[in-house]
Structures are given as structure tokens and as C-alpha cells.
Design a protein around this motif. Structure first.
Motif, PDB file in Angstrom:
ATOM      1  N   TRP A   1      20.329  53.053  54.532  1.00  0.00           N
ATOM      2  CA  TRP A   1      19.965  53.345  53.143  1.00  0.00           C
ATOM      3  C   TRP A   1      19.904  54.854  52.892  1.00  0.00           C
ATOM      4  O   TRP A   1      20.429  55.340  51.890  1.00  0.00           O
ATOM      5  N   SER A   2      19.288  55.609  53.824  1.00  0.00           N
ATOM      6  CA  SER A   2      19.111  57.047  53.547  1.00  0.00           C
ATOM      7  C   SER A   2      20.440  57.792  53.525  1.00  0.00           C
ATOM      8  O   SER A   2      20.595  58.746  52.764  1.00  0.00           O
ATOM      9  N   SER A   3      21.427  57.345  54.338  1.00  0.00           N
ATOM     10  CA  SER A   3      22.713  58.048  54.267  1.00  0.00           C
ATOM     11  C   SER A   3      23.486  57.606  53.023  1.00  0.00           C
ATOM     12  O   SER A   3      24.124  58.422  52.362  1.00  0.00           O
ATOM     13  N   GLU A   4      23.388  56.329  52.682  1.00  0.00           N
ATOM     14  CA  GLU A   4      24.101  55.863  51.488  1.00  0.00           C
ATOM     15  C   GLU A   4      23.501  56.420  50.198  1.00  0.00           C
ATOM     16  O   GLU A   4      24.189  56.567  49.200  1.00  0.00           O
ATOM     17  N   GLN A   5      22.178  56.672  50.242  1.00  0.00           N
ATOM     18  CA  GLN A   5      21.480  57.111  49.018  1.00  0.00           C
ATOM     19  C   GLN A   5      21.045  58.576  49.110  1.00  0.00           C
ATOM     20  O   GLN A   5      20.032  58.956  48.509  1.00  0.00           O
ATOM     21  N   ALA A   6      21.823  59.380  49.839  1.00  0.00           N
ATOM     22  CA  ALA A   6      21.424  60.778  50.061  1.00  0.00           C
ATOM     23  C   ALA A   6      21.218  61.522  48.730  1.00  0.00           C
ATOM     24  O   ALA A   6      20.259  62.293  48.580  1.00  0.00           O
ATOM     25  N   ALA A   7      22.078  61.265  47.757  1.00  0.00           N
ATOM     26  CA  ALA A   7      21.970  61.983  46.476  1.00  0.00           C
ATOM     27  C   ALA A   7      20.693  61.557  45.742  1.00  0.00           C
ATOM     28  O   ALA A   7      19.973  62.395  45.181  1.00  0.00           O
ATOM     29  N   LEU A   8      20.407  60.259  45.778  1.00  0.00           N
ATOM     30  CA  LEU A   8      19.200  59.746  45.113  1.00  0.00           C
ATOM     31  C   LEU A   8      17.945  60.363  45.741  1.00  0.00           C
ATOM     32  O   LEU A   8      17.015  60.776  45.034  1.00  0.00           O
ATOM     33  N   ILE A   9      17.935  60.440  47.068  1.00  0.00           N
ATOM     34  CA  ILE A   9      16.742  60.944  47.774  1.00  0.00           C
ATOM     35  C   ILE A   9      16.480  62.415  47.429  1.00  0.00           C
ATOM     36  O   ILE A   9      15.338  62.847  47.301  1.00  0.00           O
ATOM     37  N   LYS A  10      17.568  63.174  47.255  1.00  0.00           N
ATOM     38  CA  LYS A  10      17.412  64.613  46.923  1.00  0.00           C
ATOM     39  C   LYS A  10      16.876  64.806  45.504  1.00  0.00           C
ATOM     40  O   LYS A  10      16.255  65.811  45.201  1.00  0.00           O
ATOM     41  N   ASP A  11      17.127  63.829  44.637  1.00  0.00           N
ATOM     42  CA  ASP A  11      16.715  63.954  43.235  1.00  0.00           C
ATOM     43  C   ASP A  11      15.406  63.180  43.048  1.00  0.00           C
ATOM     44  O   ASP A  11      15.388  61.983  42.775  1.00  0.00           O
ATOM     45  N   SER A  12      14.270  63.891  43.175  1.00  0.00           N
ATOM     46  CA  SER A  12      12.991  63.178  43.215  1.00  0.00           C
ATOM     47  C   SER A  12      12.696  62.423  41.914  1.00  0.00           C
ATOM     48  O   SER A  12      12.087  61.354  41.955  1.00  0.00           O
ATOM     49  N   SER A  13      13.153  62.944  40.763  1.00  0.00           N
ATOM     50  CA  SER A  13      12.904  62.200  39.510  1.00  0.00           C
ATOM     51  C   SER A  13      13.675  60.887  39.522  1.00  0.00           C
ATOM     52  O   SER A  13      13.152  59.838  39.114  1.00  0.00           O
TER      53      SER A  13
END
Ligand SMILES: Cc1cc2nc3c(=O)[nH]c(=O)nc-3n(C[C@H](O)[C@H](O)[C@H](O)COP(=O)(O)OP(=O)(O)OC[C@H]3O[C@@H](n4cnc5c(N)ncnc54)[C@H](O)[C@@H]3O)c2cc1C
Length: 388
Positions: A238-250
Motif C-alpha cells: 500500500w505505501s509504495s502504491e500510494q506514495a503520492a497520497l501519503i506525501k499529501d497529508s490533506s
């Protein structure tokens, strides 16, 4: 001159072992990937949570290290523990009065500072990221670092380098297995307009809501901020697939509100809405218990998470890590530098079952935390409380 013992990792276990060897006048060096003592600890939303240090394990190690009084002067004894279900119904509230708490809390960064300051500065080499450890033809151990540096001539290399230890492959081919659970952690700062609402939930300590296979944790830190954790079942990648989401805290906050905890009540979703730090993600792993059965390998051993990483569902990982350091130091002191093999084999004979026990209890606790009818089973098993 090369000291006989190299410790890899300046986390709780490596630093405690270093301090105990220092007290016994046994030379050692610690190699740590962080550039400085505060490098990781200042990531308030990541490593900067708090840990409770237990009287029957972690505190014994600190006492032997001559650090118990200092620890007690900064530890928090008044932390309340509250356990609720997903809807916010409170089933358990433990309050401590008059110092009756045998599991006082300390911020991770304060524990690291306490230990680092107890060791001569030249004993800890910061900015040394280990790539591999090798046995030389003369039986001595050498350490290869990611930037090409090599340090050699050690009699014993102690892997205190956590979950992805670079030493572990010398004693077992086993690797940590993904638990199925991620923790997503962030913070609520004292300046937040929502701060008083988390104070009313968690007070001076811990508030934990579990149910529907999910978890919210709120934990007070020494500076008045709150460490916020969300436990969710997610795929390992999940964290590699959602790397962009994780960086964008909002965006991640929005995702938690619309996907993760959409059906949870406002008292809980407000914690997501009003959290104000970046997010740090922790996929949780545990060593397979059957792998903790190796024969002692000359020249190497493991302590703490490097040996027996597990999920944090009984809150004892750091205590077991400190206790490992104590037991290894005691064996080294007892057998001396000329019989390190015996010291290590006696240490490992007690460490391996201790590690297995910790992993088994944490796995069980995790199953109950993330059961669909939680907190029912967890309360019955770990608090002796029967709820309908
Ligand atoms: C989300 C979460 C919550 C937790 N909550 C609790 C809790 O409430 N109570 C509790 O008791 N335990 C808890 N734990 C577990 C606890 O954090 C660990 O058991 C404990 O930190 C282990 O200490 P350690 O020194 O063995 O390893 P670590 O703390 O992992 O330290 C390892 C050190 O080695 C360094 N290192 C790693 N790789 C290298 C390398 N290649 N080269 C050089 N240096 C390296 C790291 O930078 C680090 O400083 C939690 C764990 C997680 C993930």
C-alpha cells in the motif's frame, strides 16, 4: 585501536548495551545510520511517540545502567489509559494516582537522549549506514557501510539495527512477515484549536478506540502535543502504491475520512479532521516464531527488534529490547572478552524463548484489536472484562 565489540544501531537496545558495557569498562563502538542523535527523534510524527518502560524489564536494565533515577525524574507516572469501541463507548479507564504506575512513560526522543548522553561521544559513530557484515578468514568480523567504508577486526558484532537488520542473515534466513496491518501516525499540536477536545479524550495518557477491524490511538507526549495513530488492514505494498497520497497529508486525511473511518462517529473522525502534522506510515511486521531457534554463530548476535521484531500490540517491544541488552551485557561481563561465544550462546538461550513469547502475545492481542467485534475479545483476554 579497534574495540572488540561493534554494536550496529543506536536505538534503545544498542545504546543500552553500549551504556552497560561502558559501566563495566568493556570497549565497544556503535555505528548508527542517523546523522545525529536528534535526526530521527525530531520527526515528531514518526519515531517521536512515547514508550512505557516496565518495572519488571526495561527499568531493571536502566537500573543496572545507573540511569533509573534520571529516567524517573523525566518519566510520566500519571498517564490514564482509556479503551473504547468504535462508537466511542468507554469500557476501560485506568487512572494512576500517587505514583502507583509500574509502567511510566517517556518520549522516544527523551529515552534516546538519556542513553546517548550516558555514553562518551566518541563511542557512537553517526552517519554510518551498514550494508553488510562479513566473517574474515581469521574469524574476525568486518562491517561494510553503504558509502564504501569498511571497519574490521571485531570479535563480536551485535545487530541492534531493528526490523531490517543487516546482521540477521548471518544467523537465520528468515525475514519479518507482514502482519496485514498498517499504522498511519500524525499529531495534534498544543496550538491546535482542537487540542482541548483531545485532552478530554486522552487526558494525560492514552485513548484507544477499537472496532470494525480498525483502531485509533491518541497518546500524550511530553511537550503537550498528541501522537495520533490509525490502525488499518491494508495490503503490504500500500505505501509504495500510494506514495503520492501519503506525501499529501490533506489528501490522506480526506482518504481516512471517506474510506478508512467513514462510518465512525464524529468524536473520532474529528481527530482525523483536526490532526495537523505530516503522516508517517508503519507497515507492521513480525518474525515467524519458528525462526527463533538458531544455533549460536561465532562472532555475531542480535538484540531487540533485530532479533524478534513484532507488532506493537502489547507495548513491550522496547522493554524486551532493553532486557536483551541487559542479559547480553551480563553474559559478556561474566565470561569476558576471551569467551564471547559462550556469553552469546547463554544470552541467546534465554533471549529466543523471550522473543517467541513476545511475538505470540502481540499477535494474539493484534487479532483481538482488529476483530470485527473488538474490543470484546481483547477486554476479556487482556483486562478480564466481559461485555455483552
Ligand atoms: C508504530 C509502532 C509503535 C510502537 N509502540 C511501542 C510501544 O508503545 N511500546 C513498546 O515497548 N514498543 C513499541 N514499539 C516497538 C519498539 O519501537 C521497538 O521494539 C524498539 O524501538 C526496539 O528497539 P531497537 O533498539 O531494538 O530497534 P530500533 O528502535 O528499530 O532501533 C534500531 C536503530 O538501528 C538503526 N539502524 C537501522 N538500520 C541500520 C543500518 N543499516 N545501519 C546503521 N544503523 C541502522 C536505526 O536508525 C535505529 O536507530 C512500537 C513500534 C512501532 C513500529
Amino acid at each position: 585501536m579497534t574495540p572488540p565489540i561493534a554494536i550496529l544501531g543506536a536505538g534503545p537496545s544498542g545504546l543500552t548495551l553500549g551504556r552497560l558495557l561502558q559501566v563495566a569498562n568493556i570497549p565497544f563502538v556503535i555505528f548508527e545510520q542517523d546523522e545525529s542523535a536528534i535526526a530521527a527523534a525530531t520527526v515528531a510524527t514518526g519515531r517521536g511517540g512515547a514508550l512505557d518502560i516496565h518495572a519488571d524489564s526495561g527499568q531493571i536494565a536502566l537500573k543496572e545502567a545507573g540511569l533509573l533515577d534520571q529516567f524517573k525524574s523525566i518519566a510520566r507516572y500519571d498517564a490514564t489509559i482509556t479503551v473504547a469501541n468504535a462508537k466511542g463507548k468507554v469500557y476501560l479507564k485506568v487512572e494512576h494516582e500517587g505514583g502507583d504506575n509500574d509502567k511510566p512513560e517517556i518520549d522516544r526522543r527523551d529515552l534516546r537522549a538519556l542513553l546517548v548522553n550516558s555514553i562518551p561521544a566518541n563511542r557512537v559513530q553517526w552517519g554510518f549506514k551498514v550494508q553488510s557484515v562479513q566473517k574474515e578468514t581469521d574469524g574476525s568480523m568486518s562491517i561494510h557501510f553503504q558509502d564504501g567504508r569498511i571497519e574490521s577486526g571485531f570479535k563480536l558484532v551485535v545487530g541492534a539495527d531493528g526490523m531490517w537488520s543487516k546482521v540477521r542473515s548471518l544467523v537465520t534466513s528468515a525475514k519479518p512477515q507482514y502482519s496485514g496491518i498498517y499504522y498511519l501516525t500524525t499529531a495534534i499540536q498544543p496550538e491546535s484549536p482542537f487540542h482541548s477536545s483531545v485532552v478530554s479524550l486522552a487526558g494525560n495518557g492514552l485513548y484507544m478506540a477499537i472496532g470494525d477491524g480498525k483502531q485509533i490511538v491518541i497518546l500524550k507526549l511530553g511537550d503537550g502535543s498528541y501522537y495520533i495513530g490509525f490502525g488499518l488492514r491494508l495490503p503490504e505494498n500500500w505505501s509504495s502504491e500510494q506514495a503520492a497520497l501519503i506525501k499529501d497529508s490533506s489528501a490522506l486525511r480526506q482518504w481516512l475520512l471517506s474510506d478508512g473511518f467513514a462510518d465512525w462517529p464524529e468524536a473520532h473522525t474529528d481527530v482525523i479532521r483536526h490532526s495537523d502534522g505530516d503522516f508517517y506510515v508503519w507497515p507492521l511486521y513480525a518474525m515467524p516464531t519458528e525462526s527463533l531457534s538458531w544455533q549460536t554463530v561465532p562472532g555475531v548476535t542480535l538484540i531487540g527488534d533485530a532479533a524478534h521484531v513484532t507488532t506493537p500490540f502489547v507495548g513491550e517491544g522496547v522493554n524486551c529490547a532493553l532486557y536483551d541488552s541487559l542479559r547480553l551485557a551480563q553474559q559478556i561481563i561474566k565470561h569476558g572478552l576471551d569467551d564471547l561465544h559462550r556469553a552469546v550462546s547463554e544470552y541467546e538461550a534465554s533471549m529466543l524463548p523471550r522473543g517467541i513469547d513476545l511475538i505470540e502475545r502481540s499477535t494474539k492481542s493484534g487479532e483481538l484489536y482488529f476483530a470485527s467485534d473488538a474490543p470484546k475479545g481483547w477486554l476479556k483476554t487482556f483486562a478480564g472484562i466481559d461485555i455483552a
